[in-house]
Design a protein around this motif. Structure first.
Motif, PDB file in Angstrom:
ATOM      1  N   LEU A 181       8.317   0.680  -7.713  1.00 50.18           N
ATOM      2  CA  LEU A 181       7.303   1.433  -6.974  1.00 50.18           C
ATOM      3  C   LEU A 181       5.912   1.014  -7.411  1.00 50.18           C
ATOM      4  O   LEU A 181       4.994   0.890  -6.587  1.00 50.18           O
ATOM      5  N   ARG A 182       5.786   0.757  -8.702  1.00 49.13           N
ATOM      6  CA  ARG A 182       4.485   0.306  -9.205  1.00 49.13           C
ATOM      7  C   ARG A 182       4.111  -1.054  -8.612  1.00 49.13           C
ATOM      8  O   ARG A 182       2.948  -1.275  -8.254  1.00 49.13           O
ATOM      9  N   ALA A 183       5.067  -1.938  -8.510  1.00 48.11           N
ATOM     10  CA  ALA A 183       4.798  -3.265  -7.953  1.00 48.11           C
ATOM     11  C   ALA A 183       4.314  -3.176  -6.510  1.00 48.11           C
ATOM     12  O   ALA A 183       3.460  -3.950  -6.076  1.00 48.11           O
ATOM     13  N   ASP A 184       4.850  -2.207  -5.770  1.00 46.55           N
ATOM     14  CA  ASP A 184       4.445  -2.048  -4.375  1.00 46.55           C
ATOM     15  C   ASP A 184       3.011  -1.532  -4.252  1.00 46.55           C
ATOM     16  O   ASP A 184       2.299  -1.887  -3.302  1.00 46.55           O
ATOM     17  N   TYR A 185       2.608  -0.676  -5.199  1.00 47.44           N
ATOM     18  CA  TYR A 185       1.299  -0.026  -5.088  1.00 47.44           C
ATOM     19  C   TYR A 185       0.264  -0.586  -6.061  1.00 47.44           C
ATOM     20  O   TYR A 185      -0.862  -0.084  -6.099  1.00 47.44           O
ATOM     21  N   ALA A 186       0.630  -1.604  -6.823  1.00 50.58           N
ATOM     22  CA  ALA A 186      -0.315  -2.163  -7.785  1.00 50.58           C
ATOM     23  C   ALA A 186      -1.499  -2.794  -7.061  1.00 50.58           C
ATOM     24  O   ALA A 186      -1.378  -3.295  -5.950  1.00 50.58           O
ATOM     25  N   GLY A 187      -2.639  -2.747  -7.711  1.00 47.26           N
ATOM     26  CA  GLY A 187      -3.835  -3.342  -7.128  1.00 47.26           C
ATOM     27  C   GLY A 187      -4.954  -2.327  -7.015  1.00 47.26           C
ATOM     28  O   GLY A 187      -4.761  -1.126  -7.190  1.00 47.26           O
ATOM     29  N   ALA A 188      -6.135  -2.823  -6.732  1.00 52.33           N
ATOM     30  CA  ALA A 188      -7.306  -1.955  -6.646  1.00 52.33           C
ATOM     31  C   ALA A 188      -7.306  -1.198  -5.321  1.00 52.33           C
ATOM     32  O   ALA A 188      -6.603  -1.543  -4.380  1.00 52.33           O
ATOM     33  N   GLY A 189      -8.118  -0.168  -5.290  1.00 57.68           N
ATOM     34  CA  GLY A 189      -8.317   0.570  -4.049  1.00 57.68           C
ATOM     35  C   GLY A 189      -7.286   1.641  -3.767  1.00 57.68           C
ATOM     36  O   GLY A 189      -7.178   2.108  -2.641  1.00 57.68           O
ATOM     37  N   GLN A 190      -6.496   2.026  -4.764  1.00 54.86           N
ATOM     38  CA  GLN A 190      -5.512   3.078  -4.558  1.00 54.86           C
ATOM     39  C   GLN A 190      -6.169   4.453  -4.675  1.00 54.86           C
ATOM     40  O   GLN A 190      -7.087   4.653  -5.461  1.00 54.86           O
ATOM     41  N   HIS A 191      -5.664   5.385  -3.884  1.00 58.09           N
ATOM     42  CA  HIS A 191      -6.210   6.733  -3.889  1.00 58.09           C
ATOM     43  C   HIS A 191      -5.068   7.746  -3.898  1.00 58.09           C
ATOM     44  O   HIS A 191      -3.926   7.416  -3.598  1.00 58.09           O
ATOM     45  N   GLY A 192      -5.415   8.975  -4.227  1.00 57.18           N
ATOM     46  CA  GLY A 192      -4.441  10.053  -4.134  1.00 57.18           C
ATOM     47  C   GLY A 192      -3.301   9.926  -5.113  1.00 57.18           C
ATOM     48  O   GLY A 192      -3.481   9.563  -6.280  1.00 57.18           O
ATOM     49  N   LEU A 193      -2.081  10.185  -4.627  1.00 56.81           N
ATOM     50  CA  LEU A 193      -0.906  10.193  -5.499  1.00 56.81           C
ATOM     51  C   LEU A 193      -0.648   8.830  -6.117  1.00 56.81           C
ATOM     52  O   LEU A 193      -0.226   8.741  -7.280  1.00 56.81           O
ATOM     53  N   SER A 194      -0.879   7.768  -5.365  1.00 59.22           N
ATOM     54  CA  SER A 194      -0.615   6.433  -5.913  1.00 59.22           C
ATOM     55  C   SER A 194      -1.539   6.124  -7.086  1.00 59.22           C
ATOM     56  O   SER A 194      -1.122   5.493  -8.070  1.00 59.22           O
ATOM     57  N   ALA A 195      -2.795   6.587  -7.014  1.00 59.66           N
ATOM     58  CA  ALA A 195      -3.733   6.364  -8.124  1.00 59.66           C
ATOM     59  C   ALA A 195      -3.299   7.132  -9.359  1.00 59.66           C
ATOM     60  O   ALA A 195      -3.393   6.636 -10.487  1.00 59.66           O
ATOM     61  N   VAL A 196      -2.821   8.357  -9.160  1.00 63.59           N
ATOM     62  CA  VAL A 196      -2.325   9.161 -10.281  1.00 63.59           C
ATOM     63  C   VAL A 196      -1.093   8.499 -10.891  1.00 63.59           C
ATOM     64  O   VAL A 196      -0.952   8.403 -12.118  1.00 63.59           O
ATOM     65  N   PHE A 197      -0.200   8.034 -10.048  1.00 64.48           N
ATOM     66  CA  PHE A 197       1.015   7.359 -10.512  1.00 64.48           C
ATOM     67  C   PHE A 197       0.688   6.114 -11.317  1.00 64.48           C
ATOM     68  O   PHE A 197       1.248   5.881 -12.402  1.00 64.48           O
ATOM     69  N   LEU A 198      -0.233   5.294 -10.816  1.00 69.10           N
ATOM     70  CA  LEU A 198      -0.587   4.061 -11.520  1.00 69.10           C
ATOM     71  C   LEU A 198      -1.261   4.348 -12.854  1.00 69.10           C
ATOM     72  O   LEU A 198      -1.081   3.593 -13.822  1.00 69.10           O
ATOM     73  N   ALA A 199      -2.030   5.445 -12.943  1.00 70.14           N
ATOM     74  CA  ALA A 199      -2.660   5.821 -14.206  1.00 70.14           C
ATOM     75  C   ALA A 199      -1.595   6.159 -15.253  1.00 70.14           C
ATOM     76  O   ALA A 199      -1.708   5.782 -16.428  1.00 70.14           O
ATOM     77  N   ALA A 200      -0.550   6.858 -14.835  1.00 68.79           N
ATOM     78  CA  ALA A 200       0.541   7.193 -15.757  1.00 68.79           C
ATOM     79  C   ALA A 200       1.294   5.939 -16.200  1.00 68.79           C
ATOM     80  O   ALA A 200       1.628   5.779 -17.389  1.00 68.79           O
TER      81      ALA A 200
END
Length: 231
Positions: A71-90
């Motif tokens: 899931l991280r590989a799918d959403y990795a990269g700049a410009g994430q917002h909302g739940l994906s940004a929270v997930f990537l921070a964790a």
């Protein structure tokens, strides 16, 4: 059109042109504020609609049971917002802690909670951006307009005293010019108040969703850590 007819022209443009420079400044400021209020309303409605759809899409992907690393590989990269940004921070904190072998259960869970709190706060600030301007215009707009009205009425009574004539034809133009400032103040304030209440409620729901997801993520990662499993 002769001078006398112009003096009794009660169209909005004529009233504006006949007003004192202070009242004109108030009117111009309120018109600009009103335009900016509607721009903010349109921007926030679009942003919240986009945030809801992005959260729904991420929630669906998260609930699919896929490994978090995928899931991280799918959403990795700049410009994430909302739940994906929270997930990537964790996930970033998880990787950093394991990289320095600081992955004991208590310490890592504490750091995950801090990282998620910061991520939620950042996303919350982004969601609530510009709402303060709506609150300011909603509360101050009528009073700014009232200031223009009081100033205009003072000028009207000064003109009445100078002309030594209290007929309606002398009084009405100056009063009408002054009241236009109050009308413009309400024109800016009313939509600002209504929009602020609605958008604040919408932002609160989105923020609550972020906080709920952060709690779920901490619980999931804590279980993985206690079980000695990788993500």
């Amino acid at each position: 059109m002769d001078v006398a007819a112009q003096a009794h022209d009660f169209s909005m443009f004529a009233l504006f042109m006949q007003a004192d420079w202070v009242v004109k400044s108030v009117m111009i400021g309120l018109v600009i504020a009103s335009v900016w209020v509607w721009a903010i309303i349109a921007n926030r409605l679009a942003a919240y609609g986009k945030a809801k759809s992005e959260m729904a899409a991420f929630d669906k992907a998260f609930a699919s049971g896929r490994p978090l690393a995928e899931l991280r590989a799918d959403y990795a990269g700049a410009g994430q917002h909302g739940l994906s940004a929270v997930f990537l921070a964790a996930m970033e904190e998880w990787d950093k802690s394991h990289a320095v072998q600081a992955d004991n259960a208590v310490g890592l869970q504490s750091r995950l909670e801090i990282a998620l709190d910061l991520a939620v706060s950042e996303q919350s600030a982004d969601l609530e951006k510009r709402l303060g301007f709506l609150a300011t215009i909603g509360s101050a707009g009528p009073f700014v307009g009232l200031f223009g009205t009081v100033w205009g009425i003072m000028n009207a009574f000064t003109a009445i005293a100078a002309a030594e004539n209290t007929s309606l034809a002398v009084v009405a133009p100056g009063i009408a010019e002054a009241l236009l400032a109050t009308a413009l103040g309400l024109l800016a304030a009313i939509p600002a108040v209504i929009a602020y209440n609605k958008l604040s409620a919408d932002a609160g729901k989105l923020i609550a969703r972020l906080e709920g997801f952060a709690n779920r993520l901490v619980a999931l990662m804590s279980r993985q850590l206690d079980a000695g499993k990788s993500l």
